[in-house]
Design a protein around this motif. Structure first.
Motif, mmCIF file in Angstrom:
data_model
loop_
_atom_site.group_PDB
_atom_site.id
_atom_site.type_symbol
_atom_site.label_atom_id
_atom_site.label_comp_id
_atom_site.label_asym_id
_atom_site.label_seq_id
_atom_site.Cartn_x
_atom_site.Cartn_y
_atom_site.Cartn_z
ATOM 1 N N TYR A 113 0.806 -1.225 -0.076
ATOM 2 C CA TYR A 113 0.176 0.290 -0.156
ATOM 3 C C TYR A 113 0.952 1.200 0.006
ATOM 4 O O TYR A 113 0.399 2.423 -0.332
ATOM 5 N N TYR A 114 2.171 1.243 0.313
ATOM 6 C CA TYR A 114 2.994 2.508 0.276
ATOM 7 C C TYR A 114 3.368 2.635 -1.100
ATOM 8 O O TYR A 114 3.278 3.937 -1.566
ATOM 9 N N VAL A 115 3.463 1.575 -1.957
ATOM 10 C CA VAL A 115 3.647 1.796 -3.388
ATOM 11 C C VAL A 115 2.512 2.626 -4.147
ATOM 12 O O VAL A 115 2.334 3.376 -4.777
ATOM 13 N N VAL A 116 1.167 2.081 -3.608
ATOM 14 C CA VAL A 116 -0.167 2.642 -4.179
ATOM 15 C C VAL A 116 -0.083 4.132 -3.718
ATOM 16 O O VAL A 116 -0.552 5.245 -4.436
ATOM 17 N N SER A 117 0.192 4.441 -2.617
ATOM 18 C CA SER A 117 0.222 5.846 -1.882
ATOM 19 C C SER A 117 1.013 6.708 -2.616
ATOM 20 O O SER A 117 0.893 7.758 -2.706
ATOM 21 N N TYR A 118 2.180 6.016 -3.236
ATOM 22 C CA TYR A 118 3.050 6.646 -3.997
ATOM 23 C C TYR A 118 2.400 7.197 -5.427
ATOM 24 O O TYR A 118 2.346 8.632 -5.652
ATOM 25 N N PHE A 119 1.732 6.468 -5.889
ATOM 26 C CA PHE A 119 0.765 6.491 -7.080
ATOM 27 C C PHE A 119 -0.226 7.908 -6.858
ATOM 28 O O PHE A 119 -0.343 8.563 -7.571
ATOM 29 N N GLU A 120 -0.699 7.631 -5.797
ATOM 30 C CA GLU A 120 -1.561 8.795 -5.301
ATOM 31 C C GLU A 120 -0.902 10.382 -5.006
ATOM 32 O O GLU A 120 -1.220 11.174 -5.644
ATOM 33 N N ILE A 173 -0.820 9.474 -10.254
ATOM 34 C CA ILE A 173 -1.001 8.857 -11.424
ATOM 35 C C ILE A 173 -2.314 7.829 -11.300
ATOM 36 O O ILE A 173 -2.380 7.296 -10.189
ATOM 37 N N PRO A 174 -3.165 7.842 -11.978
ATOM 38 C CA PRO A 174 -4.267 6.892 -11.893
ATOM 39 C C PRO A 174 -3.702 5.587 -12.095
ATOM 40 O O PRO A 174 -2.671 5.174 -12.540
ATOM 41 N N TYR A 175 -4.465 4.431 -11.295
ATOM 42 C CA TYR A 175 -3.874 3.165 -11.214
ATOM 43 C C TYR A 175 -4.956 2.246 -11.089
ATOM 44 O O TYR A 175 -6.100 2.685 -10.700
ATOM 45 N N THR A 176 -4.792 1.031 -11.450
ATOM 46 C CA THR A 176 -5.782 -0.107 -11.151
ATOM 47 C C THR A 176 -5.614 -0.658 -9.893
ATOM 48 O O THR A 176 -4.738 -0.783 -9.241
ATOM 49 N N GLY A 177 -6.859 -1.193 -9.659
ATOM 50 C CA GLY A 177 -6.910 -2.005 -8.383
ATOM 51 C C GLY A 177 -7.108 -1.199 -6.965
ATOM 52 O O GLY A 177 -7.632 -0.136 -7.058
ATOM 53 N N CYS A 178 -7.041 -1.578 -5.942
ATOM 54 C CA CYS A 178 -7.424 -0.961 -4.749
ATOM 55 C C CYS A 178 -6.670 0.219 -4.184
ATOM 56 O O CYS A 178 -5.470 0.086 -4.493
ATOM 57 N N ASN A 179 -7.077 1.044 -3.429
ATOM 58 C CA ASN A 179 -6.513 2.216 -3.179
ATOM 59 C C ASN A 179 -5.748 1.830 -1.567
ATOM 60 O O ASN A 179 -5.929 0.789 -1.167
ATOM 61 N N PRO A 180 -5.067 2.772 -1.101
ATOM 62 C CA PRO A 180 -4.050 2.521 -0.043
ATOM 63 C C PRO A 180 -5.030 2.121 1.237
ATOM 64 O O PRO A 180 -4.575 1.098 1.827
ATOM 65 N N ARG A 181 -5.948 2.739 1.489
ATOM 66 C CA ARG A 181 -6.638 2.575 2.624
ATOM 67 C C ARG A 181 -7.494 1.092 2.911
ATOM 68 O O ARG A 181 -7.403 0.447 3.668
ATOM 69 N N GLY A 182 -7.988 0.838 1.389
ATOM 70 C CA GLY A 182 -8.399 -0.572 1.575
ATOM 71 C C GLY A 182 -7.408 -1.635 1.453
ATOM 72 O O GLY A 182 -7.794 -2.765 2.180
ATOM 73 N N LEU A 183 -6.296 -1.348 1.055
ATOM 74 C CA LEU A 183 -5.249 -2.489 1.023
ATOM 75 C C LEU A 183 -4.627 -2.765 2.498
ATOM 76 O O LEU A 183 -4.463 -3.787 2.939
#
Length: 339
Positions: free
Chosen positions: A87-94, A98-108
């Motif tokens: 979820y840290y990596v997805v937080s980086y996308f946020e 950058i739009p991204y597929t799949g779940c957001n950091p909080r959900g992860l």
């Protein structure tokens, strides 16, 4: 359909070779998810660049600055070897917007921690197995009274990692031994949860705010002797010959009682929303002989190779595999967990 520049982010060891194309190639097993998704994206007409990541986000930043992708197709399941860090990596996308597929950091974060998931669902009066957590580095002591048998597994690992027949424990001695093994082998916390006897069902949910429940899959333990535990061990999940020997089969759920599919669909949508999941996910349940439903786990960003449960459920619903990948892509372009 707009053609997109798609940055596909994967583990650095899972960048599919350019010459991989034959399904009988022995390398295909290792790269099958990455290969299937990349091939589907190309078949859909999108441009694709694959970025391999281990413990450094610089390759993502570099690709974003130089190529300016429209979206990231996120297939990363860990960072620096730790699955809890995805979820840290997805937080980086946020943060990079950058739009991204799949779940957001909080959900992860909420769904990856099996104990936190169960606490949230219990608060909302959703049935889950009774459980206790055993932290790495602390004395193995039982804080709650259990009704044995229990299943002992990693608190955060996915894919049935660390689950074997010996994970089924019937007394405190076995419990302590198995918890110690999880600590030693997986270097993380362990969770022990009540064994629920019943049918094991897997339910794929697609969507952000508006949700769609896909046809239900079931793990059928055809060759298991009466009275023996039926569990999705690591060998059950990943060893085709083992499943064949014991007549264990992944299939679409059959002969559910009247109204059960609707109950399951409603429950899975509730779980998905309560854990703040989005994009796509899979909810694992057990249904007992008397019709009680227990949520075992919630899995954001589950496997989506062509032959995995989520993809097969999508195909059963009337989508092609490419349609399914395009749906995931579209959900990523229309959702943000941070406004």
């Amino acid at each position: 359909m707009k053609k997109l520049r798609v940055m596909m982010v994967v583990h650095y060891t899972l960048v599919p070779p350019d010459d991989l194309s034959n399904k009988d190639d022995p390398r295909m097993e290792k790269y099958r998810t990455e290969y299937d998704v990349k091939t589907a994206l190309l078949n859909l007409g999108h441009e694709v660049q694959v970025v391999g990541v281990y413990d450094d986000l610089a390759p993502i930043r570099k690709m974003n600055e130089e190529w300016k992708p429209h979206i990231v197709f996120n297939l990363l399941e860990d960072f620096a070897g730790n699955s809890a860090f995805d979820y840290y990596v997805v937080s980086y996308f946020e943060m990079m917007r950058i739009p991204y597929t799949g779940c957001n950091p909080r959900g992860l974060l909420l769904a990856r921690d099996k104990a936190l998931t169960k606490m949230i669902l219990t608060y909302h009066r959703i049935s889950v197995p009774d459980f206790d957590v055993f932290r790495l580095g602390r004395k193995i002591s039982r804080r709650r009274k259990f009704t044995y048998p229990l299943i002992v597994k990693s608190l955060t690992e996915e894919g049935s990692v660390g689950i074997a027949q010996a994970s089924y424990v019937e007394n405190e001695t076995q419990l302590r031994e198995r918890v110690a093994l999880i600590h030693e082998k997986l270097h993380g916390d362990a969770i022990a949860e009540q064994y629920i006897d019943g049918r094991e069902l897997y339910v794929t949910v697609l969507g952000n705010a508006k949700l769609e429940v896909l046809p239900i899959r079931e793990l059928e333990f055809g060759g298991t002797e009466p009275g023996t535990p039926r569990m999705a061990t690591y060998k059950v999940k990943w060893d085709d010959k083992y499943r064949e020997r014991w007549k264990i089969e992944y299939q679409f759920a059959r002969n559910l009682p009247n109204g059960m599919a609707e109950r399951i669909g409603h429950l899975c949508k509730r779980v998905y929303h309560l854990l703040d999941m989005n994009g796509y996910g899979r909810i694992d349940l057990r249904v007992t002989a008397d019709g009680e439903l227990y949520v075992l786990e919630a899995n954001p960003n589950p496997g989506i190779a062509r032959d995995e449960d989520c993809s097969l459920s999508a195909i059963k619903s009337g989508l092609s595999y490419e349609d399914f990948i395009q749906r995931i892509l579209h959900l990523g372009t229309t959702a943000r967990s941070i406004e």
